[in-house]
Write a protein that holds these residues in place. Structure first.
Motif, PDB file in Angstrom:
ATOM      1  N   ILE A  65       0.937  -0.796  -0.266  1.00  0.00           N
ATOM      2  CA  ILE A  65       0.145  -0.395  -0.219  1.00  0.00           C
ATOM      3  C   ILE A  65       0.865   1.277  -0.606  1.00  0.00           C
ATOM      4  O   ILE A  65       0.775   1.956   0.596  1.00  0.00           O
ATOM      5  CB  ILE A  65      -0.297   0.053   1.113  1.00  0.00           C
ATOM      6  CG1 ILE A  65      -1.846  -0.981   1.615  1.00  0.00           C
ATOM      7  CG2 ILE A  65      -1.865   1.428   0.889  1.00  0.00           C
ATOM      8  CD1 ILE A  65      -2.264  -1.614   2.485  1.00  0.00           C
ATOM      9  N   PRO A  66       1.233   1.714  -1.108  1.00  0.00           N
ATOM     10  CA  PRO A  66       2.445   2.798  -0.825  1.00  0.00           C
ATOM     11  C   PRO A  66       1.413   4.160  -1.018  1.00  0.00           C
ATOM     12  O   PRO A  66       2.728   4.815  -0.418  1.00  0.00           O
ATOM     13  CB  PRO A  66       3.014   2.818  -2.617  1.00  0.00           C
ATOM     14  CG  PRO A  66       1.839   1.927  -3.739  1.00  0.00           C
ATOM     15  CD  PRO A  66       1.508   0.928  -2.848  1.00  0.00           C
ATOM     16  N   GLY A  67       0.413   4.514  -1.032  1.00  0.00           N
ATOM     17  CA  GLY A  67      -0.243   5.529  -0.571  1.00  0.00           C
ATOM     18  C   GLY A  67      -0.638   5.454   0.980  1.00  0.00           C
ATOM     19  O   GLY A  67      -0.908   6.952   0.698  1.00  0.00           O
ATOM     20  N   VAL A  68      -0.220   5.251   1.522  1.00  0.00           N
ATOM     21  CA  VAL A  68      -0.526   4.624   3.393  1.00  0.00           C
ATOM     22  C   VAL A  68       0.712   5.069   3.892  1.00  0.00           C
ATOM     23  O   VAL A  68       2.018   4.173   3.685  1.00  0.00           O
ATOM     24  CB  VAL A  68      -1.300   3.413   3.409  1.00  0.00           C
ATOM     25  CG1 VAL A  68      -1.630   3.982   4.945  1.00  0.00           C
ATOM     26  CG2 VAL A  68      -3.031   3.171   3.142  1.00  0.00           C
ATOM     27  N   GLU A  69       0.808   6.213   4.623  1.00  0.00           N
ATOM     28  CA  GLU A  69       1.879   6.490   5.351  1.00  0.00           C
ATOM     29  C   GLU A  69       2.048   5.620   6.571  1.00  0.00           C
ATOM     30  O   GLU A  69       3.256   4.938   6.222  1.00  0.00           O
ATOM     31  CB  GLU A  69       1.970   7.924   5.961  1.00  0.00           C
ATOM     32  CG  GLU A  69       3.674   8.326   6.493  1.00  0.00           C
ATOM     33  CD  GLU A  69       3.296   9.795   7.455  1.00  0.00           C
ATOM     34  OE1 GLU A  69       4.160   9.727   8.400  1.00  0.00           O
ATOM     35  OE2 GLU A  69       3.141   9.694   7.143  1.00  0.00           O
ATOM     36  N   ASN A  70       2.302   5.282   7.206  1.00  0.00           N
ATOM     37  CA  ASN A  70       1.930   3.936   8.282  1.00  0.00           C
ATOM     38  C   ASN A  70       0.526   3.328   8.082  1.00  0.00           C
ATOM     39  O   ASN A  70       0.416   2.502   8.782  1.00  0.00           O
ATOM     40  CB  ASN A  70       2.086   4.350   9.768  1.00  0.00           C
ATOM     41  CG  ASN A  70       3.006   5.195   9.907  1.00  0.00           C
ATOM     42  OD1 ASN A  70       4.026   5.239   9.402  1.00  0.00           O
ATOM     43  ND2 ASN A  70       2.995   6.597  10.323  1.00  0.00           N
ATOM     44  N   PRO A  71       0.831   1.542   6.984  1.00  0.00           N
ATOM     45  CA  PRO A  71       0.244   0.297   6.779  1.00  0.00           C
ATOM     46  C   PRO A  71      -0.163  -0.358   8.346  1.00  0.00           C
ATOM     47  O   PRO A  71       0.872  -0.584   8.326  1.00  0.00           O
ATOM     48  CB  PRO A  71       0.630  -0.228   5.532  1.00  0.00           C
ATOM     49  CG  PRO A  71       1.647   0.447   5.367  1.00  0.00           C
ATOM     50  CD  PRO A  71       1.493   1.784   5.792  1.00  0.00           C
ATOM     51  N   THR A  72      -1.895  -0.593   8.252  1.00  0.00           N
ATOM     52  CA  THR A  72      -1.371  -1.240   8.822  1.00  0.00           C
ATOM     53  C   THR A  72      -2.257  -2.358   8.261  1.00  0.00           C
ATOM     54  O   THR A  72      -2.888  -2.830   6.979  1.00  0.00           O
ATOM     55  CB  THR A  72      -2.990  -1.178  10.005  1.00  0.00           C
ATOM     56  OG1 THR A  72      -3.695  -0.585   8.938  1.00  0.00           O
ATOM     57  CG2 THR A  72      -2.322   0.706  11.290  1.00  0.00           C
ATOM     58  N   LEU A  73      -2.780  -3.939   9.044  1.00  0.00           N
ATOM     59  CA  LEU A  73      -3.004  -4.955   8.991  1.00  0.00           C
ATOM     60  C   LEU A  73      -4.850  -4.674   8.319  1.00  0.00           C
ATOM     61  O   LEU A  73      -4.646  -5.051   7.298  1.00  0.00           O
ATOM     62  CB  LEU A  73      -3.522  -5.978  10.132  1.00  0.00           C
ATOM     63  CG  LEU A  73      -1.455  -6.678  10.241  1.00  0.00           C
ATOM     64  CD1 LEU A  73      -1.865  -7.869  11.018  1.00  0.00           C
ATOM     65  CD2 LEU A  73      -0.765  -7.016   8.646  1.00  0.00           C
ATOM     66  N   ASP A  74      -5.058  -3.783   9.002  1.00  0.00           N
ATOM     67  CA  ASP A  74      -6.390  -2.793   8.775  1.00  0.00           C
ATOM     68  C   ASP A  74      -6.565  -3.101   7.121  1.00  0.00           C
ATOM     69  O   ASP A  74      -7.950  -3.091   6.586  1.00  0.00           O
ATOM     70  CB  ASP A  74      -7.267  -2.911   9.704  1.00  0.00           C
ATOM     71  CG  ASP A  74      -7.896  -3.231  10.857  1.00  0.00           C
ATOM     72  OD1 ASP A  74      -8.044  -4.456  10.768  1.00  0.00           O
ATOM     73  OD2 ASP A  74      -7.829  -1.799  11.860  1.00  0.00           O
ATOM     74  N   ARG A  78      -8.117  -4.842   3.929  1.00  0.00           N
ATOM     75  CA  ARG A  78      -8.821  -4.113   2.659  1.00  0.00           C
ATOM     76  C   ARG A  78      -8.791  -4.024   1.160  1.00  0.00           C
ATOM     77  O   ARG A  78      -9.619  -3.599   0.433  1.00  0.00           O
ATOM     78  CB  ARG A  78      -9.529  -2.172   3.111  1.00  0.00           C
ATOM     79  CG  ARG A  78     -10.002  -2.033   4.485  1.00  0.00           C
ATOM     80  CD  ARG A  78     -10.758  -0.430   4.140  1.00  0.00           C
ATOM     81  NE  ARG A  78      -9.061   0.099   5.270  1.00  0.00           N
ATOM     82  CZ  ARG A  78      -9.177   0.398   5.756  1.00  0.00           C
ATOM     83  NH1 ARG A  78      -9.369  -0.523   6.941  1.00  0.00           N
ATOM     84  NH2 ARG A  78      -7.660   0.993   6.419  1.00  0.00           N
ATOM     85  N   VAL A  79      -6.885  -3.777   1.158  1.00  0.00           N
ATOM     86  CA  VAL A  79      -6.543  -3.851  -0.445  1.00  0.00           C
ATOM     87  C   VAL A  79      -6.160  -5.464  -0.763  1.00  0.00           C
ATOM     88  O   VAL A  79      -7.310  -5.516  -2.008  1.00  0.00           O
ATOM     89  CB  VAL A  79      -5.287  -3.473  -0.858  1.00  0.00           C
ATOM     90  CG1 VAL A  79      -4.436  -3.969  -1.256  1.00  0.00           C
ATOM     91  CG2 VAL A  79      -5.012  -1.374   0.151  1.00  0.00           C
ATOM     92  N   PHE A  80      -6.482  -6.314  -0.182  1.00  0.00           N
ATOM     93  CA  PHE A  80      -6.352  -7.857  -0.252  1.00  0.00           C
ATOM     94  C   PHE A  80      -7.408  -8.774  -0.409  1.00  0.00           C
ATOM     95  O   PHE A  80      -7.328  -9.807  -0.890  1.00  0.00           O
ATOM     96  CB  PHE A  80      -5.283  -8.530   0.378  1.00  0.00           C
ATOM     97  CG  PHE A  80      -3.517  -7.916   0.238  1.00  0.00           C
ATOM     98  CD1 PHE A  80      -3.536  -7.488  -1.183  1.00  0.00           C
ATOM     99  CD2 PHE A  80      -2.729  -8.830   1.010  1.00  0.00           C
ATOM    100  CE1 PHE A  80      -2.060  -6.930  -1.642  1.00  0.00           C
ATOM    101  CE2 PHE A  80      -1.647  -8.140   0.104  1.00  0.00           C
ATOM    102  CZ  PHE A  80      -1.194  -7.208  -1.259  1.00  0.00           C
ATOM    103  N   GLY A  81      -8.248  -7.880   0.266  1.00  0.00           N
ATOM    104  CA  GLY A  81     -10.091  -8.410   1.009  1.00  0.00           C
ATOM    105  C   GLY A  81     -10.338  -8.940  -0.443  1.00  0.00           C
ATOM    106  O   GLY A  81     -11.290 -10.713  -0.788  1.00  0.00           O
ATOM    107  N   GLY A  82     -10.509  -7.887  -1.864  1.00  0.00           N
ATOM    108  CA  GLY A  82     -11.051  -9.073  -2.764  1.00  0.00           C
ATOM    109  C   GLY A  82     -10.783  -9.349  -3.731  1.00  0.00           C
ATOM    110  O   GLY A  82     -11.222  -9.922  -4.955  1.00  0.00           O
ATOM    111  N   LEU A  83      -9.354 -10.332  -3.184  1.00  0.00           N
ATOM    112  CA  LEU A  83      -8.667 -10.812  -3.963  1.00  0.00           C
ATOM    113  C   LEU A  83      -9.229 -12.092  -4.944  1.00  0.00           C
ATOM    114  O   LEU A  83      -9.028 -12.306  -5.655  1.00  0.00           O
ATOM    115  CB  LEU A  83      -6.793  -9.914  -3.935  1.00  0.00           C
ATOM    116  CG  LEU A  83      -6.179  -9.060  -4.821  1.00  0.00           C
ATOM    117  CD1 LEU A  83      -4.929  -8.873  -3.973  1.00  0.00           C
ATOM    118  CD2 LEU A  83      -6.324  -8.340  -5.616  1.00  0.00           C
TER     119      LEU A  83
END
Length: 126
Positions: A65-74, A78-83
């Motif tokens: 998630i390059p656009g998020v400064e400090n990404p979390t598991l949540d 959200r990104v991988f949930g629909g893959l």
């Protein structure tokens, strides 16, 4: 053009990693053919995204998630949930262990020469 090609967010071993995975599948098939006559079974377990430090560390979370400064598991969920085909972002280590335990059990005594993806259907989708 850069060689070997680079996947954004991946380290320089990425092409080698892919080649080694395909090589292991070939080796598994060859060994299954060679050793079946001796009642030796050969299979692989191919996990997808697994909730471990190897896949869920700070460096990789930022790459995912390059656009998020400090990404979390949540954020990753959200990104991988629909893959994948199943509505989960990753599998747990126990899911992979259960596949290995099944292969080591008598319940799989006639299973050989296969790859078992433990990836919530990600491979089947793409």
């Amino acid at each position: 053009m850069r060689w070997p090609p680079r996947v954004p967010g991946a380290d320089d071993r990425c092409p080698i990693r892919g080649l080694s995975k395909h090589g292991l599948q070939g080796l598994m098939g060859t060994l299954a053919n060679e050793l079946g006559k001796h009642n030796i079974r050969v299979n692989t377990v191919n996990p997808g995204m697994v909730n471990t430090e190897m896949a869920m560390n700070e460096r990789l979370l930022r790459a995912y998630i390059p656009g998020v400064e400090n990404p979390t598991l949540d954020d990753v969920a959200r990104v991988f949930g629909g893959l994948a085909l199943l509505p989960v972002a990753w599998v747990e280590p126990e899911d992979v262990s259960n596949a290995v335990l099944w292969l080591a059990s008598e319940e799989s005594r006639f299973v050989t020469g296969i790859a078992i993806p433990v990836d919530a259907g990600l491979l089947a989708k793409f």
